[in-house]
Scaffold this motif. Structure first.
Motif, PDB file in Angstrom:
ATOM      1  N   ASP A  42     -14.992  14.228  -3.872  1.00 47.50           N
ATOM      2  CA  ASP A  42     -16.198  13.376  -3.812  1.00 47.50           C
ATOM      3  C   ASP A  42     -16.706  13.171  -5.254  1.00 47.50           C
ATOM      4  N   ASP A  43     -16.186  12.140  -5.927  1.00 48.38           N
ATOM      5  CA  ASP A  43     -16.486  11.924  -7.348  1.00 48.38           C
ATOM      6  C   ASP A  43     -17.940  11.556  -7.587  1.00 48.38           C
ATOM      7  N   VAL A  44     -18.562  10.829  -6.632  1.00 45.67           N
ATOM      8  CA  VAL A  44     -19.949  10.388  -6.805  1.00 45.67           C
ATOM      9  C   VAL A  44     -20.885  11.596  -6.910  1.00 45.67           C
ATOM     10  N   VAL A  45     -20.806  12.512  -5.935  1.00 48.87           N
ATOM     11  CA  VAL A  45     -21.683  13.707  -5.920  1.00 48.87           C
ATOM     12  C   VAL A  45     -21.347  14.587  -7.119  1.00 48.87           C
ATOM     13  N   LYS A  46     -20.062  14.664  -7.484  1.00 48.63           N
ATOM     14  CA  LYS A  46     -19.651  15.481  -8.629  1.00 48.63           C
ATOM     15  C   LYS A  46     -20.331  14.972  -9.899  1.00 48.63           C
ATOM     16  N   ALA A  47     -20.353  13.632 -10.056  1.00 45.21           N
ATOM     17  CA  ALA A  47     -20.975  13.019 -11.262  1.00 45.21           C
ATOM     18  C   ALA A  47     -22.480  13.253 -11.276  1.00 45.21           C
ATOM     19  N   ILE A  48     -23.147  13.131 -10.120  1.00 42.90           N
ATOM     20  CA  ILE A  48     -24.609  13.351 -10.039  1.00 42.90           C
ATOM     21  C   ILE A  48     -24.926  14.778 -10.459  1.00 42.90           C
ATOM     22  N   CYS A  49     -24.137  15.723  -9.918  1.00 43.94           N
ATOM     23  CA  CYS A  49     -24.362  17.156 -10.241  1.00 43.94           C
ATOM     24  C   CYS A  49     -24.195  17.393 -11.733  1.00 43.94           C
ATOM     25  N   ALA A  50     -23.103  16.814 -12.301  1.00 43.72           N
ATOM     26  CA  ALA A  50     -22.818  17.004 -13.737  1.00 43.72           C
ATOM     27  C   ALA A  50     -23.972  16.463 -14.571  1.00 43.72           C
ATOM     28  N   ALA A  91     -33.646  28.396 -12.067  1.00 46.62           N
ATOM     29  CA  ALA A  91     -32.439  29.236 -12.199  1.00 46.62           C
ATOM     30  C   ALA A  91     -31.597  29.174 -10.927  1.00 46.62           C
ATOM     31  N   ARG A  92     -32.264  29.241  -9.770  1.00 49.41           N
ATOM     32  CA  ARG A  92     -31.549  29.185  -8.476  1.00 49.41           C
ATOM     33  C   ARG A  92     -30.958  27.803  -8.267  1.00 49.41           C
ATOM     34  N   ALA A  93     -31.706  26.764  -8.691  1.00 48.30           N
ATOM     35  CA  ALA A  93     -31.242  25.381  -8.533  1.00 48.30           C
ATOM     36  C   ALA A  93     -29.934  25.171  -9.293  1.00 48.30           C
ATOM     37  N   VAL A  94     -29.847  25.739 -10.480  1.00 40.45           N
ATOM     38  CA  VAL A  94     -28.623  25.599 -11.294  1.00 40.45           C
ATOM     39  C   VAL A  94     -27.428  26.189 -10.534  1.00 40.45           C
ATOM     40  N   GLN A  95     -27.593  27.396  -9.983  1.00 36.45           N
ATOM     41  CA  GLN A  95     -26.501  28.040  -9.224  1.00 36.45           C
ATOM     42  C   GLN A  95     -26.059  27.175  -8.047  1.00 36.45           C
ATOM     43  N   LEU A  96     -27.060  26.669  -7.310  1.00 38.68           N
ATOM     44  CA  LEU A  96     -26.760  25.881  -6.101  1.00 38.68           C
ATOM     45  C   LEU A  96     -26.056  24.576  -6.439  1.00 38.68           C
ATOM     46  N   VAL A  97     -26.554  23.893  -7.486  1.00 35.63           N
ATOM     47  CA  VAL A  97     -25.953  22.603  -7.865  1.00 35.63           C
ATOM     48  C   VAL A  97     -24.521  22.819  -8.358  1.00 35.63           C
ATOM     49  N   GLN A  98     -24.293  23.914  -9.108  1.00 34.17           N
ATOM     50  CA  GLN A  98     -22.929  24.223  -9.558  1.00 34.17           C
ATOM     51  C   GLN A  98     -21.995  24.416  -8.349  1.00 34.17           C
ATOM     52  N   HIS A  99     -22.514  25.104  -7.326  1.00 31.58           N
ATOM     53  CA  HIS A  99     -21.716  25.327  -6.103  1.00 31.58           C
ATOM     54  C   HIS A  99     -21.399  23.997  -5.427  1.00 31.58           C
ATOM     55  N   VAL A 100     -22.402  23.116  -5.344  1.00 31.64           N
ATOM     56  CA  VAL A 100     -22.196  21.792  -4.720  1.00 31.64           C
ATOM     57  C   VAL A 100     -21.159  21.013  -5.525  1.00 31.64           C
ATOM     58  N   ALA A 140     -26.147  24.766   5.626  1.00 31.13           N
ATOM     59  CA  ALA A 140     -25.772  23.907   6.761  1.00 31.13           C
ATOM     60  C   ALA A 140     -25.161  22.596   6.274  1.00 31.13           C
ATOM     61  N   TYR A 141     -25.802  21.977   5.262  1.00 32.40           N
ATOM     62  CA  TYR A 141     -25.267  20.702   4.723  1.00 32.40           C
ATOM     63  C   TYR A 141     -23.877  20.907   4.137  1.00 32.40           C
ATOM     64  N   MET A 142     -23.700  22.039   3.446  1.00 37.25           N
ATOM     65  CA  MET A 142     -22.377  22.321   2.866  1.00 37.25           C
ATOM     66  C   MET A 142     -21.323  22.494   3.956  1.00 37.25           C
ATOM     67  N   MET A 143     -21.701  23.223   5.032  1.00 33.58           N
ATOM     68  CA  MET A 143     -20.762  23.441   6.144  1.00 33.58           C
ATOM     69  C   MET A 143     -20.318  22.106   6.747  1.00 33.58           C
ATOM     70  N   CYS A 144     -21.256  21.150   6.776  1.00 33.00           N
ATOM     71  CA  CYS A 144     -20.968  19.857   7.420  1.00 33.00           C
ATOM     72  C   CYS A 144     -20.469  18.816   6.405  1.00 33.00           C
ATOM     73  N   LYS A 145     -20.191  19.268   5.172  1.00 28.48           N
ATOM     74  CA  LYS A 145     -19.696  18.384   4.108  1.00 28.48           C
ATOM     75  C   LYS A 145     -20.692  17.278   3.754  1.00 28.48           C
ATOM     76  N   LYS A 146     -21.985  17.514   3.992  1.00 30.05           N
ATOM     77  CA  LYS A 146     -23.019  16.546   3.582  1.00 30.05           C
ATOM     78  C   LYS A 146     -23.518  16.991   2.202  1.00 30.05           C
ATOM     79  N   LEU A 147     -22.687  16.720   1.194  1.00 31.26           N
ATOM     80  CA  LEU A 147     -22.926  17.289  -0.135  1.00 31.26           C
ATOM     81  C   LEU A 147     -24.102  16.623  -0.855  1.00 31.26           C
ATOM     82  N   ARG A 148     -24.315  15.318  -0.635  1.00 36.15           N
ATOM     83  CA  ARG A 148     -25.463  14.634  -1.281  1.00 36.15           C
ATOM     84  C   ARG A 148     -26.777  15.265  -0.793  1.00 36.15           C
TER      85      ARG A 148
END
Length: 468
Positions: free
Chosen positions: A457-465, A439-448, A419-427
């Protein structure tokens, strides 16, 4: 000598003999030019020549009867009266027309050269309905002849009850008339003469079809449930017909089966189910009538759904009941019974209602809907989540606070992330993702991270990295 067709001459000679009162000689002349029709059941009155003969004979009898009490009758008319009266004083056709020579001549020509429709129409013109019916039955004429020759003249002249009485007198079980009565019903339906149709179905004791006609009276032309509220007597009549049918079925099952070949049959289970539908429709009608009267009604659909339609229409009824109450809870119970009774796709209905509530910006009522769905005891694990996801798929502009509340109400973390992804609420999607099993968290964070990169969205990209 000239090779001309002598038919016209024989016909003229025959007519001259008729006018001179020489009936036997006329028969002989007409025998040379008149022929019986190839098909006695064709839907016309036979050849023009035969019609002319019958027309003349009928007009002669009429003139005789009209001058019956006229003291100033001419000598010729008086002679004609004496001649026809002396032949027979016997009355026929329930005492309505006289068995005089001219009527006998009409019948001779009709039986010799006319169609069944012409004979039946002659009887009907002279109030001999019984003779018309017996002729129809004896000749096993098709139903079209009955419609044209007997049924239409009967209802047009206000003699439908007389026809019904005669049908019953000739055959109390009406079985001989089955094919004709069904044809009459179809004709009336095509013509939209539903009041005559309903009267005929009641006479036939065809209770299932009569109930179907009552449904039409209830639903047809109504633009609001306020109007339907005023037509509830039809619902009671539907129930009465179905109950009488059930009684007849249970009575006949105890003894030898009666061959009700032309009356519509239905299993007792189906009849009971239809009675339940009527009861539920009465409840829906009262509820929606009340909503419209108190002004809580919101929906303004052009079509008015009832439980007598197909499954899509029944789903529309369930939606309407949930949406039109003072709140979601008020109509939910009735709607739930509709969904259960007709085994409808509940999630589809709830999603439809939720979308309507988003349109009306009633976000708190969506949460109330989810509460009702969960408390119904029939909801599957992800039903509530799916309802919200369906809404978000269609509406992207829900206010932030209401959106957060809705997503927080979801049960599954996976669905929240989606739902958050659909609404672009990536944080927010990232924060829920990192709480999952590694293991699941890694997949999800990579998707985000991928979504953040594609949306810039450079801020969320940097947090994920950093987390990865």
């Amino acid at each position: 000598k000239s090779g001309l067709d002598p038919g016209g001459a024989w016909h003229a000679w025959g007519m001259a003999c008729l006018k001179a009162g020489n009936l036997n000689s006329a028969r002989e002349k007409f025998n040379r030019c008149l022929k019986p029709p190839m098909d006695l059941n064709q839907l016309n009155h036979g050849s023009r020549l035969v019609q002319d003969v019958v027309q003349y004979l009928e007009s002669t009898v009429k003139s005789v009867l009209i001058t019956d009490d006229d003291y100033f009758a001419t000598l010729r008319e008086l002679e004609a009266t004496l001649r026809t009266r002396s032949l027979s004083l016997e009355m026929m056709c329930e005492g309505k027309i006289q068995h005089n020579s001219y009527y006998q001549e009409c019948l001779f020509y009709l039986h010799s050269y006319g169609t069944n429709l012409a004979i039946i129409s002659f009887y009907m013109r002279h109030d001999c309905m019984r003779e018309a019916l017996l002729h129809l039955l004896n000749k096993e004429s098709p139903s079209e002849v009955f419609i044209e020759g007997i049924f239409i003249p009967s209802y047009e002249n206000g003699k439908l009850h007389m026809l019904e009485n005669l049908l019953e007198t000739i055959d109390p079980g009406l079985e001989s008339w089955g094919v004709y009565l069904i044809a009459a019903c179809k004709y009336l339906q095509r013509k939209n003469y539903y009041h005559i149709l309903y009267e005929l179905q009641q006479f036939m004791k065809d209770h299932v079809r009569a109930a179907m006609t009552c449904i039409r009276f209830f639903t047809h032309g109504a633009k609001s449930y306020t109007e339907l509220g005023g037509k509830q007597t039809w619902l009671l009549k539907i129930k009465d017909h179905l109950k009488v049918y059930l009684q007849e079925v249970s009575r006949s099952s105890g003894r030898k089966k009666m061959a009700f070949t032309f009356r519509k049959k239905m299993s007792a289970t189906d009849v009971s189910r239809h009675i339940n539908t009527v009861d539920l429709q009465m409840e829906v009608t009262k509820f929606l009538h009340q909503c419209e009267s108190s002004g809580t009604s919101q929906m303004t659909d052009s079509s008015l759904p009832t439980l007598f339609g197909n499954n899509n229409m029944k789903m529309d009824v369930a939606c309407k009941v949930i949406l039109e109450g003072k709140n979601i809870e008020e109509g939910f119970g009735i709607a739930f019974r509709v969904l259960q009774d007709f085994q409808l796709e509940a999630t589809e209905v709830y999603s439809k209602v939720a979308k309507q509530l988003v349109k009306q910006q009633k976000y708190s009522e969506i949460r109330q809907l989810l509460k009702c769905v969960n408390e119904s005891g029939m909801a599957a694990k992800n039903d509530g989540d799916n309802i919200i996801l369906n809404c978000l798929n269609e509406f992207k502009n829900i206010p932030a606070e209401d959106l957060d509340n809705l997503i927080q109400d979801m049960d599954s973390d996976e669905n929240k992330i989606q739902a958050y992804m659909m609404c672009k609420k990536l944080r927010s999607a990232y924060l829920v993702s990192v709480r999952q099993e590694k293991a699941r968290a890694v997949q999800l964070v990579q998707h985000v991270q991928q979504l953040a990169e594609s949306s810039g969205d450079d801020v969320v990209k940097a947090i994920c990295a950093q987390w990865l």
